[in-house]
Motif scaffolding. Structure first.
Motif, PDB file in Angstrom:
ATOM      1  N   TYR A   1     -16.854  29.987  10.884  1.00 28.45           N
ATOM      2  CA  TYR A   1     -17.398  29.445  12.441  1.00 28.45           C
ATOM      3  C   TYR A   1     -17.811  28.436  12.661  1.00 28.45           C
ATOM      4  O   TYR A   1     -19.030  28.051  11.581  1.00 28.45           O
ATOM      5  N   TYR A   2     -17.490  27.598  13.324  1.00 27.15           N
ATOM      6  CA  TYR A   2     -17.925  26.278  13.496  1.00 27.15           C
ATOM      7  C   TYR A   2     -18.437  26.158  14.653  1.00 27.15           C
ATOM      8  O   TYR A   2     -17.972  26.607  15.849  1.00 27.15           O
ATOM      9  N   CYS A   3     -19.834  25.553  14.645  1.00 28.17           N
ATOM     10  CA  CYS A   3     -20.216  24.883  15.983  1.00 28.17           C
ATOM     11  C   CYS A   3     -19.890  23.752  16.608  1.00 28.17           C
ATOM     12  O   CYS A   3     -19.652  22.781  15.870  1.00 28.17           O
ATOM     13  N   ASN A   4     -19.608  23.556  17.951  1.00 33.49           N
ATOM     14  CA  ASN A   4     -19.322  22.543  18.675  1.00 33.49           C
ATOM     15  C   ASN A   4     -20.147  21.891  19.498  1.00 33.49           C
ATOM     16  O   ASN A   4     -20.582  22.855  20.226  1.00 33.49           O
ATOM     17  N   ALA A   5     -20.343  20.664  19.670  1.00 37.31           N
ATOM     18  CA  ALA A   5     -21.226  20.146  20.822  1.00 37.31           C
ATOM     19  C   ALA A   5     -20.518  19.050  21.254  1.00 37.31           C
ATOM     20  O   ALA A   5     -20.367  17.961  20.535  1.00 37.31           O
ATOM     21  N   VAL A   6     -20.459  18.657  22.512  1.00 31.98           N
ATOM     22  CA  VAL A   6     -20.085  17.355  23.220  1.00 31.98           C
ATOM     23  C   VAL A   6     -21.413  16.843  23.358  1.00 31.98           C
ATOM     24  O   VAL A   6     -22.326  16.951  24.461  1.00 31.98           O
ATOM     25  N   VAL A   7     -21.642  15.690  22.829  1.00 30.82           N
ATOM     26  CA  VAL A   7     -23.037  14.982  22.747  1.00 30.82           C
ATOM     27  C   VAL A   7     -23.096  13.293  23.346  1.00 30.82           C
ATOM     28  O   VAL A   7     -22.089  12.885  22.719  1.00 30.82           O
ATOM     29  N   GLN A   8     -24.024  13.293  24.220  1.00 28.11           N
ATOM     30  CA  GLN A   8     -24.320  11.857  24.642  1.00 28.11           C
ATOM     31  C   GLN A   8     -25.301  11.297  24.078  1.00 28.11           C
ATOM     32  O   GLN A   8     -26.641  11.964  24.397  1.00 28.11           O
ATOM     33  N   ARG A   9     -25.256  10.265  23.160  1.00 28.81           N
ATOM     34  CA  ARG A   9     -26.504   9.919  22.362  1.00 28.81           C
ATOM     35  C   ARG A   9     -27.327   8.877  23.192  1.00 28.81           C
ATOM     36  O   ARG A   9     -28.509   8.799  22.885  1.00 28.81           O
ATOM     37  N   SER A  10     -26.907   8.267  24.296  1.00 29.62           N
ATOM     38  CA  SER A  10     -27.623   7.341  25.075  1.00 29.62           C
ATOM     39  C   SER A  10     -26.922   7.293  26.517  1.00 29.62           C
ATOM     40  O   SER A  10     -25.670   7.481  26.494  1.00 29.62           O
ATOM     41  N   ARG A  11     -27.746   6.752  27.309  1.00 36.87           N
ATOM     42  CA  ARG A  11     -26.980   6.759  28.560  1.00 36.87           C
ATOM     43  C   ARG A  11     -25.934   5.459  28.774  1.00 36.87           C
ATOM     44  O   ARG A  11     -25.353   5.547  29.593  1.00 36.87           O
ATOM     45  N   TYR A  12     -25.919   4.902  27.731  1.00 40.08           N
ATOM     46  CA  TYR A  12     -24.804   3.742  27.634  1.00 40.08           C
ATOM     47  C   TYR A  12     -23.666   3.863  26.705  1.00 40.08           C
ATOM     48  O   TYR A  12     -22.604   3.276  26.690  1.00 40.08           O
ATOM     49  N   GLU A  13     -23.538   5.338  26.258  1.00 44.27           N
ATOM     50  CA  GLU A  13     -22.660   5.624  25.349  1.00 44.27           C
ATOM     51  C   GLU A  13     -21.739   6.985  25.935  1.00 44.27           C
ATOM     52  O   GLU A  13     -22.385   7.607  26.784  1.00 44.27           O
ATOM     53  N   ARG A  14     -20.586   6.913  25.679  1.00 40.23           N
ATOM     54  CA  ARG A  14     -19.631   7.921  26.131  1.00 40.23           C
ATOM     55  C   ARG A  14     -19.943   9.267  25.127  1.00 40.23           C
ATOM     56  O   ARG A  14     -20.376   9.231  24.046  1.00 40.23           O
ATOM     57  N   ALA A  15     -19.706  10.432  25.599  1.00 36.28           N
ATOM     58  CA  ALA A  15     -19.876  11.582  24.948  1.00 36.28           C
ATOM     59  C   ALA A  15     -19.081  11.732  23.606  1.00 36.28           C
ATOM     60  O   ALA A  15     -17.796  11.400  23.990  1.00 36.28           O
ATOM     61  N   ASN A  16     -19.392  12.336  22.901  1.00 41.22           N
ATOM     62  CA  ASN A  16     -18.510  12.586  21.593  1.00 41.22           C
ATOM     63  C   ASN A  16     -18.554  14.218  21.113  1.00 41.22           C
ATOM     64  O   ASN A  16     -19.604  14.658  21.321  1.00 41.22           O
ATOM     65  N   ASP A  17     -17.324  14.453  20.509  1.00 40.00           N
ATOM     66  CA  ASP A  17     -17.531  15.766  19.945  1.00 40.00           C
ATOM     67  C   ASP A  17     -18.412  15.689  18.353  1.00 40.00           C
ATOM     68  O   ASP A  17     -18.188  14.839  17.842  1.00 40.00           O
ATOM     69  N   TYR A  18     -19.271  16.871  18.189  1.00 38.78           N
ATOM     70  CA  TYR A  18     -19.803  16.841  16.887  1.00 38.78           C
ATOM     71  C   TYR A  18     -19.584  18.234  16.600  1.00 38.78           C
ATOM     72  O   TYR A  18     -19.365  19.144  17.010  1.00 38.78           O
ATOM     73  N   TRP A  19     -19.570  18.476  15.162  1.00 37.69           N
ATOM     74  CA  TRP A  19     -18.990  19.786  14.445  1.00 37.69           C
ATOM     75  C   TRP A  19     -20.178  20.052  13.517  1.00 37.69           C
ATOM     76  O   TRP A  19     -20.813  19.325  12.724  1.00 37.69           O
ATOM     77  N   GLY A  20     -20.573  21.351  13.525  1.00 38.97           N
ATOM     78  CA  GLY A  20     -21.200  21.735  12.096  1.00 38.97           C
ATOM     79  C   GLY A  20     -20.533  22.112  10.919  1.00 38.97           C
ATOM     80  O   GLY A  20     -19.352  21.818  10.908  1.00 38.97           O
ATOM     81  N   GLN A  21     -21.291  22.339   9.824  1.00 36.23           N
ATOM     82  CA  GLN A  21     -20.700  22.513   8.720  1.00 36.23           C
ATOM     83  C   GLN A  21     -19.601  23.917   8.589  1.00 36.23           C
ATOM     84  O   GLN A  21     -18.755  23.961   7.534  1.00 36.23           O
TER      85      GLN A  21
END
Length: 121
Positions: free
Chosen positions: A93-113
């Motif tokens: 089972y993998y955790c996923n989050a769509v994260v925006q790192r700053s107000r100037y960047e688009r959001a990206n997908d991140y995954w757990g291990q």
């Protein structure tokens, strides 16, 4: 960097329960959807459940009525409560989050291990 760390996997008998947790940390401005995916041997990764910041959920038909997803926006955490587990729920089972790192960047997908969930019959 953004890190997602899962916990709570393990071995359980059919009919049992497990609760998965995932904590997001690092350079985070905002988190959009968070969710859980799973991948069984020789199968493609599939969506199990997802949740928006407002609490709207999308649950796979195969787990509907047995699994519940929730999140704590203040703690950047997402949970998956799994009840009435079946052998066919066995997967990583993998955790996923769509994260925006700053107000100037688009959001990206991140995954757990990933965390292994094994359901014995």
């Amino acid at each position: 960097q953004v890190q997602l760390v899962e916990s709570g996997g393990g071995l359980v008998q059919a009919g049992g329960s497990l609760r998965l947790s995932c904590a997001a940390s690092g350079s985070i401005f905002s988190i959009n959807a968070m969710g859980w995916y799973r991948q069984a041997p020789r199968k493609q990764r599939e969506l199990v459940a997802a949740i928006t910041p407002g609490g709207s959920t999308n649950i796979a038909d195969s787990v509907k009525g047995r699994f519940t997803i929730s999140r704590d926006n203040a703690k950047n955490m997402v949970y998956l409560q799994m009840n009435s587990l079946k052998p066919e729920d066995t997967a990583v089972y993998y955790c996923n989050a769509v994260v925006q790192r700053s107000r100037y960047e688009r959001a990206n997908d991140y995954w757990g291990q990933g965390t292994q969930v094994t359901v014995s019959s």
